[in-house]
Write an enzyme that holds these catalytic residues in place. Structure first.
Site, PDB file in Angstrom:
ATOM      1  N   PRO A  45      17.352   4.383   1.576  1.00  0.00           N
ATOM      2  CA  PRO A  45      16.997   5.745   1.149  1.00  0.00           C
ATOM      3  C   PRO A  45      15.670   5.772   0.400  1.00  0.00           C
ATOM      4  CG  PRO A  45      18.763   4.855  -0.236  1.00  0.00           C
ATOM      5  CD  PRO A  45      18.526   3.858   0.857  1.00  0.00           C
ATOM      6  N   ASP A  46      14.950   6.896   0.481  1.00  0.00           N
ATOM      7  CA  ASP A  46      13.774   7.028  -0.377  1.00  0.00           C
ATOM      8  C   ASP A  46      14.236   7.591  -1.722  1.00  0.00           C
ATOM      9  OD1 ASP A  46      14.068   9.763  -0.006  1.00  0.00           O
ATOM     10  OD2 ASP A  46      12.172  10.067   1.049  1.00  0.00           O
ATOM     11  N   PHE A  47      13.306   8.003  -2.563  1.00  0.00           N
ATOM     12  CA  PHE A  47      13.677   8.453  -3.902  1.00  0.00           C
ATOM     13  C   PHE A  47      13.815   9.960  -4.002  1.00  0.00           C
ATOM     14  CE2 PHE A  47      11.684   4.361  -4.203  1.00  0.00           C
ATOM     15  CZ  PHE A  47      12.560   3.676  -5.026  1.00  0.00           C
ATOM     16  N   ARG A  48      12.818  10.678  -3.446  1.00  0.00           N
ATOM     17  CA  ARG A  48      12.703  12.097  -3.769  1.00  0.00           C
ATOM     18  C   ARG A  48      13.068  13.061  -2.655  1.00  0.00           C
ATOM     19  NH1 ARG A  48       9.117   9.141  -6.446  1.00  0.00           N
ATOM     20  NH2 ARG A  48       9.210   9.268  -8.720  1.00  0.00           N
ATOM     21  N   ASN A  66       6.837  -0.246  -2.219  1.00  0.00           N
ATOM     22  CA  ASN A  66       8.212  -0.590  -1.881  1.00  0.00           C
ATOM     23  C   ASN A  66       8.612  -1.960  -2.419  1.00  0.00           C
ATOM     24  OD1 ASN A  66       8.131   1.831  -0.628  1.00  0.00           O
ATOM     25  ND2 ASN A  66       8.007   1.021   1.457  1.00  0.00           N
ATOM     26  N   ASP A  80      11.357  -3.551  -1.102  1.00  0.00           N
ATOM     27  CA  ASP A  80      12.358  -4.045  -0.145  1.00  0.00           C
ATOM     28  C   ASP A  80      11.927  -5.295   0.615  1.00  0.00           C
ATOM     29  OD1 ASP A  80      10.511  -3.026   1.759  1.00  0.00           O
ATOM     30  OD2 ASP A  80      11.566  -1.100   1.859  1.00  0.00           O
ATOM     31  N   HIS A  92       4.626  -2.173  -7.104  1.00  0.00           N
ATOM     32  CA  HIS A  92       5.780  -1.991  -7.988  1.00  0.00           C
ATOM     33  C   HIS A  92       6.683  -3.225  -7.998  1.00  0.00           C
ATOM     34  CE1 HIS A  92       5.259   2.684  -7.720  1.00  0.00           C
ATOM     35  NE2 HIS A  92       4.350   2.105  -8.459  1.00  0.00           N
TER      36      HIS A  92
END
Ligand code: OAD
Length: 274
Positions: A38-41, A112, A114, A131
């Site tokens: 999933p993304d965040f927003r 990302n 991941d 990040h």
């Protein structure tokens, strides 16, 4: 203006003519949603919309260092779903690795965590994980690194790992080396961000450009250098300059169109199926 028109066909011509040899790519969670992360927003499917069950003061608290120090559990509930291992790189990831293979990728800046860029075979020296990532972890108090195998065990049970120095020596909580709010970005980000200034083409994929300083990167692209956005929605200042191209929709679809214009479709699909 550099491009004949604001279209992917014109972007492909720009690449094929040899005018784009230093392509800078900037990515966010939107390039991994097709992999099942999933993304965040995003309003319905994003992580922040689905954190109600964790009783957080606000969704972003899950990535907040002061909050983590008092209550690390919500992060570990989430980490179980985000932990890399079972995900396959997307068409977008594979396209970026094709750029690298062809010697056209100057630098990839990703938000990302991941590790799918590495999984897609993009050379690590061309990646800035702005990040951080789930690749390593350490105690938040004394910074002592924590072993990968123990980390995997804890994450799979949504348990909070504690410093390996033990309860009498330290007992701090362990956190993956991903950048939380109130933490500095890796020095590599600051060392490499000037590379954006050398770009002769910039591609921005799958990010809302809401989080600084990353969100400022597209502003370092030199005037007259085309910036192409592959995203569900228009973000940041993309679209405001004469050579900006907006490809709104799912990024894998947009990337497939560009690959088609480049004559790279077969290669892209073959690499992606590997
Ligand atoms: P966001 O969730 O903020 O934004 C994802 C963007 O991708 C949105 O604009 C979506 O519309 C778009 N999108 C989603 N799926 C897509 C698809 N298949 N094709 C094209 N576009 C798609 O994610 P980021 O911008 O990466 O920080 O968020 C930035 C940072 O905020 C993250 O790195 C994270 C978060 O707090 C940390 O974890 C430190």
């Amino acid at each position: 203006e550099t491009l004949r028109e604001r279209s992917l066909a014109a972007v492909a011509e720009h690449i094929k003519s040899g005018k784009a040899r230093r392509i800078v790519v900037m990515t966010g969670a939107g390039i991994s949603t097709a992999a099942g992360i999933p993304d965040f927003r995003s309003p319905e499917t994003g992580l922040y919309a689905n954190l109600a069950k964790l009783n957080l003061p606000r969704p972003e608290a899950v990535f907040d260092l002061p909050f983590f120090r008092t209550n690390p559990k919500p992060f570990y509930v989430l980490a179980k779903d985000l932990y890399p291992g079972n995900f396959h790189p997307t068409v977008s990831h594979v396209f970026i690795s094709l750029l690298a293979k062809k010697g056209l990728l100057h630098q990839l800046f990703t938000q990302n965590i991941d590790c799918l860029e590495r999984a897609a075979g993009i050379p690590s020296e061309l990646i800035v994980e702005a990040h951080g990532s789930f690749a390593t972890q350490r105690c938040i108090e004394c910074r002592t690194p924590y072993p990968d195998d123990l980390m995997r065990e804890h994450v799979s049970r949504a348990q909070v790992p504690r410093c390996i120095r033990g309860p009498t020596e330290c007992d701090g909580f362990v956190k993956p080396d991903i950048v939380f709010f109130h933490e500095a970005l890796p020095t590599l980000f600051y060392d490499r961000k000037d590379l954006v200034d050398h770009a002769d083409l910039a591609l921005v994929l799958g990010t809302s450009l809401q989080v600084h300083p990353f969100a400022g990167l597209p502003e370092y692209v030199r005037e007259g250098v085309p910036r192409v956005l592959f995203n569900m929605e228009r973000v940041g200042s993309l679209g405001s300059l004469a050579d900006d191209v907006l490809e709104l929709g799912d990024c894998d679809g947009g990337i497939r169109k560009l690959a088609d214009e480049l004559g790279w479709s077969d290669e892209l699909e073959a690499e992606w199926r590997k």
